[in-house]
Design a protein around this motif. Structure first.
Motif, PDB file in Angstrom:
ATOM      1  N   GLU A   1      38.049  29.621  30.297  1.00 26.89           N
ATOM      2  CA  GLU A   1      37.446  30.013  31.577  1.00 26.89           C
ATOM      3  C   GLU A   1      38.522  30.660  32.421  1.00 26.89           C
ATOM      4  N   LEU A   2      38.231  31.859  32.900  1.00 28.73           N
ATOM      5  CA  LEU A   2      39.164  32.563  33.765  1.00 28.73           C
ATOM      6  C   LEU A   2      38.756  32.377  35.219  1.00 28.73           C
ATOM      7  N   HIS A   3      39.734  32.452  36.098  1.00 34.69           N
ATOM      8  CA  HIS A   3      39.463  32.354  37.526  1.00 34.69           C
ATOM      9  C   HIS A   3      38.455  33.439  37.897  1.00 34.69           C
ATOM     10  N   PRO A   4      37.499  33.127  38.789  1.00 31.24           N
ATOM     11  CA  PRO A   4      36.480  34.124  39.158  1.00 31.24           C
ATOM     12  C   PRO A   4      37.047  35.432  39.701  1.00 31.24           C
ATOM     13  N   ASP A   5      38.244  35.407  40.277  1.00 37.96           N
ATOM     14  CA  ASP A   5      38.847  36.632  40.822  1.00 37.96           C
ATOM     15  C   ASP A   5      39.518  37.507  39.763  1.00 37.96           C
ATOM     16  N   THR A   6      39.499  37.065  38.511  1.00 35.92           N
ATOM     17  CA  THR A   6      40.118  37.859  37.446  1.00 35.92           C
ATOM     18  C   THR A   6      39.340  39.157  37.273  1.00 35.92           C
TER      19      THR A   6
END
Length: 110
Positions: A11-16
């Motif tokens: 899971e990547l940070h939403p701001d990625t």
């Protein structure tokens, strides 16, 4: 040599940014991780790999190697000047059984 299948979900940070997400996937595929199975696309943050192990290696060793692959891919994306942060990741190393994508039926409309 023994052969194992490892799956990884991250899971990547939403701001990625989308380009960083795409570049991460490309770096993982470049490290022999598969983003397709039998021609079908894997979920967007899931990949798998077939890994061999020497007799002295355990699944813990393979798990650590998979984690290093993810860390190295993230570092490569960052070196390319892209903002990226992994929030969490799950790695499963298995030596037997079945693996593959599943088809989930769509609910009937009504």
């Amino acid at each position: 040599m023994r052969s194992f299948i490892a799956t990884m979900v991250y899971e990547l940070h939403p701001d990625t940014p989308p380009e960083a997400r795409k570049l991460l996937r490309a770096h993982l595929v470049g490290r022999r991780w598969q983003d397709r199975h039998e021609g079908a696309a894997m979920p967007s943050t899931a990949v798998w790999i077939r890994r061999s192990a020497e007799d002295h290696e355990t699944t813990d060793d393979l798990h650590a190697a998979c984690a290093r692959d993810l860390g190295d891919a993230v570092a490569a994306v960052a070196r390319a000047g892209r903002s990226i942060q992994v929030v969490r990741a799950w790695i499963q190393v298995s030596g037997a059984g079945t693996y593959g994508l599943v088809t989930v039926p769509r609910p009937a409309e009504g």
